[in-house]
Design a protein around this motif. Sequence first.
Motif, PDB file in Angstrom:
ATOM      1  N   CYS A   1     -46.585  96.819 -22.799  1.00 10.93           N
ATOM      2  CA  CYS A   1     -46.933  97.168 -24.176  1.00 10.93           C
ATOM      3  C   CYS A   1     -47.408  98.619 -24.170  1.00 10.93           C
ATOM      4  O   CYS A   1     -48.198  99.013 -23.316  1.00 10.93           O
ATOM      5  CB  CYS A   1     -48.036  96.231 -24.654  1.00 10.93           C
TER       6      CYS A   1
ATOM      7  N   VAL B   1     -49.347 100.037 -26.125  1.00  9.55           N
ATOM      8  CA  VAL B   1     -50.734 100.199 -26.612  1.00  9.55           C
ATOM      9  C   VAL B   1     -51.719  99.767 -25.527  1.00  9.55           C
ATOM     10  O   VAL B   1     -52.608 100.528 -25.133  1.00  9.55           O
ATOM     11  CB  VAL B   1     -50.970  99.382 -27.905  1.00  9.55           C
ATOM     12  N   CYS B   2     -51.553  98.535 -25.003  1.00 13.69           N
ATOM     13  CA  CYS B   2     -52.543  98.007 -24.056  1.00 13.69           C
ATOM     14  C   CYS B   2     -52.059  98.006 -22.605  1.00 13.69           C
ATOM     15  O   CYS B   2     -52.833  97.778 -21.704  1.00 13.69           O
ATOM     16  CB  CYS B   2     -52.943  96.596 -24.462  1.00 13.69           C
TER      17      CYS B   2
ATOM     18  N   CYS C   1     -47.394  94.376 -28.119  1.00  8.31           N
ATOM     19  CA  CYS C   1     -47.407  92.965 -27.731  1.00  8.31           C
ATOM     20  C   CYS C   1     -48.041  92.106 -28.835  1.00  8.31           C
ATOM     21  O   CYS C   1     -48.609  92.639 -29.780  1.00  8.31           O
ATOM     22  CB  CYS C   1     -48.178  92.788 -26.429  1.00  8.31           C
TER      23      CYS C   1
ATOM     24  N   CYS D   1     -51.788  92.907 -29.474  1.00 11.89           N
ATOM     25  CA  CYS D   1     -52.030  94.170 -30.193  1.00 11.89           C
ATOM     26  C   CYS D   1     -51.604  94.079 -31.665  1.00 11.89           C
ATOM     27  O   CYS D   1     -52.129  94.788 -32.507  1.00 11.89           O
ATOM     28  CB  CYS D   1     -51.292  95.312 -29.502  1.00 11.89           C
TER      29      CYS D   1
HETATM   30 ZN   LIG Z   1     -50.555  95.247 -26.258  1.00 12.16          ZN
END
Ligand SMILES: [Zn+2]
Length: 199
Positions: A58, A60-61, A70, A73
């Motif tokens: 993902c 972001v994370c 994901c 998120c």
């Molecule tokens: Zn994520």
Amino acid sequence: MSFYPPSLVNLIKQLSKLPGIGEKTAERLALHILRGSVKDAQALAESISEAKETVRLCSVCYGLADSDPCHICRDATRDQDVVCVVEQGTDMVALEKSGAFKGRYHVLQGCLSPMNGVGPDNLRIRELVERLKKGKIKEVVVATGTSVEGESTANYLRQVLEGSGVKVTRIASGVPIGGDLKYTDALTLKRALDSRHCL
Ligand SMILES: [Zn+2]
């Protein structure tokens, strides 16, 4: 080994490349696969290809996901103010299973380990700092393991995040010393998270 047909030798060779699988175990696994049905063997082969094609990080994370961002998120019902920093995707899975955490995650992809040549630049620390700059996150819960590396990673994060205006907390010592989050039971994880303290 050379007494086996070449395709079987190749299967053993491929399996023995997996971590923790020696040649003897690889041989046993290969023979087990051959004894099973064609359907089972195909399902195994296809699941490997499919996972390899669809699972990614993902953006972001940095957790393992089949969509980007994901599902965690993207989940609007989860707390957006709190981010739990873990070493590996497996730690995120352990915390999710425990049901103890309802915020978002940040997966470092490892922990600081100078002995193994892992420095801050090898981890997703810069990405965490960038994420915090967006201003939505109010608290970072550092949930790296309690090994020497996990603790030094936590200390490093405390220094990096100092002055960022974000509250930095550390999970309580309910996690056994030297312990990996993924081997810690759900109740202990929940207690460790509930009684987190400021770093
Ligand atoms: Zn994520």
